[in-house]
Design an enzyme around this catalytic site. Structure first.
Site, short mmCIF file in Angstrom:
data_model
loop_
_atom_site.label_atom_id
_atom_site.label_comp_id
_atom_site.label_asym_id
_atom_site.label_seq_id
_atom_site.Cartn_x
_atom_site.Cartn_y
_atom_site.Cartn_z
N ASP A 21 0.84 -1.19 0.00
CA ASP A 21 0.00 0.00 0.00
C ASP A 21 0.88 1.25 0.00
O ASP A 21 1.54 1.54 0.99
CB ASP A 21 -0.89 -0.05 1.26
N ASN A 23 -0.26 4.46 -0.56
CA ASN A 23 -0.92 5.72 -0.20
C ASN A 23 -1.70 5.63 1.11
O ASN A 23 -2.60 6.44 1.36
CB ASN A 23 -1.83 6.19 -1.34
N ASP A 25 -4.08 3.82 2.41
CA ASP A 25 -5.52 3.66 2.56
C ASP A 25 -5.89 2.24 3.01
O ASP A 25 -7.06 1.86 3.03
CB ASP A 25 -6.27 4.03 1.26
N ASP A 29 -1.73 -1.18 -3.91
CA ASP A 29 -2.01 -0.43 -5.15
C ASP A 29 -0.86 -0.58 -6.15
O ASP A 29 0.18 -1.17 -5.85
CB ASP A 29 -2.27 1.04 -4.81
N ASP A 98 -4.94 -10.08 -15.96
CA ASP A 98 -5.97 -11.09 -15.73
C ASP A 98 -7.15 -10.75 -16.65
O ASP A 98 -7.68 -9.64 -16.60
CB ASP A 98 -6.41 -11.03 -14.26
N ASP A 200 -9.13 -16.05 -16.83
CA ASP A 200 -9.99 -16.53 -15.75
C ASP A 200 -11.03 -17.53 -16.27
O ASP A 200 -11.72 -17.25 -17.27
CB ASP A 200 -10.69 -15.30 -15.15
N GLU A 242 -7.11 -20.59 -17.14
CA GLU A 242 -7.51 -21.29 -15.90
C GLU A 242 -8.58 -22.31 -16.28
O GLU A 242 -9.68 -21.95 -16.67
CB GLU A 242 -8.07 -20.29 -14.89
N HIS A 316 -4.19 -17.02 -5.56
CA HIS A 316 -5.03 -16.23 -4.66
C HIS A 316 -6.30 -16.97 -4.23
O HIS A 316 -7.07 -16.46 -3.43
CB HIS A 316 -5.41 -14.91 -5.34
N ASP A 317 -6.55 -18.15 -4.79
CA ASP A 317 -7.74 -18.93 -4.43
C ASP A 317 -7.39 -20.12 -3.53
O ASP A 317 -8.29 -20.84 -3.09
CB ASP A 317 -8.42 -19.50 -5.68
C1 NOJ Z 1 -11.36 -17.69 -10.70
C2 NOJ Z 1 -10.60 -16.66 -9.93
O1 NOJ Z 1 -9.30 -17.12 -9.73
C3 NOJ Z 1 -11.36 -16.42 -8.65
O2 NOJ Z 1 -10.65 -15.64 -7.73
C4 NOJ Z 1 -12.68 -15.78 -9.01
O3 NOJ Z 1 -13.46 -15.65 -7.85
C5 NOJ Z 1 -13.42 -16.61 -10.03
N1 NOJ Z 1 -12.60 -17.12 -11.08
C6 NOJ Z 1 -14.50 -15.78 -10.67
O4 NOJ Z 1 -13.93 -14.82 -11.51
#
Ligand code: NOJ
Length: 543
Positions: A21, A23, A25, A29, A98, A200, A242, A316-317
């Protein structure tokens, strides 16, 4: 197969909200990323995959886009984005964006228009159906985020389709205008000089809702060929799809260079093998090394010259790999290095997720309120109806929830781990005082330097990028070992995937020649036939 730059590259994924971050907040960013480019250069990566930074109401942290050609104010401006592309280029780092085009946000102007009336010109950009004879949902397709995939629009008396949250309506890829809009938008970004796209849930775009076909629809590869031709086909970029439903055979359709579709895909078989058949990640199974070996080696041997693998433990999932398959306590450093070694000597393009390189771990918040993720909340509600208790769900969230990956990056031991000087949007993992970048950079033996070395080895040794793969000790329940070889080199990789000491005997053929140690996570004297591997010990030799 003609060699491509992305085959010998290593990609680093940034989840902008949680990276840095600039700035104050409380939200990471783009300028924050620019400030850390030298850190990434030091690690040695070639490409950044940037999770979405576009305008978005952030119901799914940017995977719900309301304007594909603008930047969300909390992440910065288009000037910041141009600066990032430029500054990265100066350091020979490419940025891949992405591409979230299975759905938009319900706040995208197309959907706002589409909702106005059945004959609005944008109506057909999305998927609408009449209620069934009983006045209910048109079909029983479920949303991946729980509940039905159909939401009723009171104003126009039809249902619209969404495979994720109802705030993420699915685009109608059968509509040529939708295709054109997307291709133009992709060219807008390619013209800015980006290095490619992570796509995605790309295997969902050719769905046939009336036939209950969701992934791998019959027109999927036709669409991808058209996309390739209309956008990135004649540009030297990396594209990675993906695709949760891919098998090696399907992967060849995407990534065989002769077919002009994508560079590679993410497959998830090595992830979902720890999931329950009915309740998925919310009812985790205990990991099984033999299964993991089977899956990973299948992908190594079935996808060779007529396709390309991507290699990853994290994104990130997903939960943090050291918590999932290693030991986040006593052997955190050893096991994180073992997991890195295991993955980075495989054939394919490795992806590192922010924080993986310092061995960041899962997080255990006591209160559900401390979590942010839309999927976590939806399934908490849904699974309580399915008979799960609050405690069952909290355990599942601790083990597999997506916020494990999304806690702020741990830069140093100051308040909020140096991520922000404000209140962070998601709590920092309380272990930041000992697990952080500053500590890692100051310690020659850190996980960071192990990753750095693995990346360097890939650059120096062609065999790591292109060599053949052979699993050895196939039925050993604790050891993951393999050989990579080409005409010039033979590399032996041995990993003890358990916290126990394990003794194995190497065949003479592997110990007789001169050998050179490439990397290890313990001090090693020499390579003997009879080996006692220490907890999570891992090493690689050039034989
Ligand atoms: C896969 C992404 O990696 C995930 O984070 C997202 O919630 C879903 N697709 C929907 O876009």
């Amino acid at each position: 197969m003609q060699k491509k730059w992305w085959q010998s590259s290593v990609v680093y994924q940034i989840y902008p909200r949680s990276f840095n971050d600039s700035n104050s907040d409380g939200i990471g960013d783009i300028v924050g990323i620019v400030q850390k480019l030298d850190y990434l250069k030091e690690l040695g990566i070639d490409v950044i995959w940037l999770s979405p930074v576009y305008s978005s109401p952030m119901c799914d942290n940017g995977y719900d886009i309301s304007d594909y050609r603008n930047i969300a104010p909390e992440f910065g401006t288009m000037e910041d984005m141009d600066l990032l592309i430029d500054e990265a280029k100066k350091r020979k780092i490419r940025i891949i964006m992405d591409l979230v085009v299975n759905h938009t946000s319900d706040e995208h102007p197309w959907f706002i228009e589409a909702k106005k009336s059945k004959n609005n010109p944008y109506r057909d950009y999305y998927i609408w159906r009449e209620p069934n004879e009983d006045g209910n949902v048109p079909s029983d397709i479920s949303s991946i985020f729980g509940g039905p995939a159909w939401t009723f629009d009171k104003a126009t008396h039809q249902y619209f389709f969404h495979l994720f949250a109802s705030s993420q309506p699915d685009l109608n890829w059968k509509n040529k205008k939708v295709q054109e809009e997307i291709y133009n938008m992709m060219n807008f970004w390619l013209d800015k000089g980006i290095g490619g796209f992570r796509m995605d849930v790309i295997d969902l775009i050719a769905k046939e809702v009336d036939k209950n076909i969701i992934d791998n629809g019959p027109n999927l590869h036709k669409l991808l060929k058209e996309m390739n031709l209309a956008t990135f086909g004649d540009r030297d970029v990396l594209t990675v799809g993906e695709t949760w439903g891919a098998t090696p055979e399907i992967a060849k359709l995407y990534s065989d260079p002769k077919r002009n579709e994508l560079s590679m895909i993410f497959q998830f078989e090595h992830i979902t093998l720890d999931w329950d058949e009915v309740y998925g990640k919310w009812k985790p199974k205990s990991p099984n090394l033999l299964e993991l070996k089977k899956v990973l080696s299948k992908w190594q041997t079935k996808l060779t010259n007529d396709g390309w693998n991507s290699l990853f433990w994290n994104n990130h999932d997903l939960p943090r790999i050291v918590s999932k398959k290693g030991d986040e306590g006593k052997y955190r450093v050893e096991s994180a290095k073992m997991l890195a070694t295991l993955l980075h000597f495989l054939k394919g393009t490795p992806y590192i997720y922010q924080g993986e390189e310092i061995g960041m771990t899962n997080v255990k918040f006591d209160n559900l309120d401390d979590y942010d993720d839309i999927e976590t909340y939806n399934f908490y509600k849904e699974n309580l109806k399915n008979g799960f208790s609050h405690d069952d769900m909290m355990k599942a969230i601790w083990e597999n929830g997506r916020d494990n990956a999304r806690t702020p990056m741990q830069w140093n031991n100051t308040e909020n781990a140096g991520f922000t000087t404000n209140k962070p949007w998601l709590k920092v993992n309380s272990n930041y005082k000992s697990i952080n970048v500053k500590e890692a950079l100051a310690d020659n033996n850190s996980i960071f330097y192990h990753y750095k070395k693995l990346i360097k080895l890939r650059k120096d040794l062609d065999v790591i990028v292109y060599g053949d793969f052979k699993l050895i000790f196939e039925n050993h329940p604790s050891v993951f070992a393999y050989i990579r070889s080409n005409n010039h080199n033979k590399i032996l990789v041995i990993c003890n995937a358990t916290p126990n000491a394990v003794t194995i005997e190497l065949p003479k053929s592997l110990t007789k020649s001169k050998h050179q140690l490439l990397i290890s996570n313990y001090e090693i004297d020499s390579l003997n036939g009879l080996l006692t591997l220490r907890p999570y010990e891992a090493f690689a030799y050039n034989l």
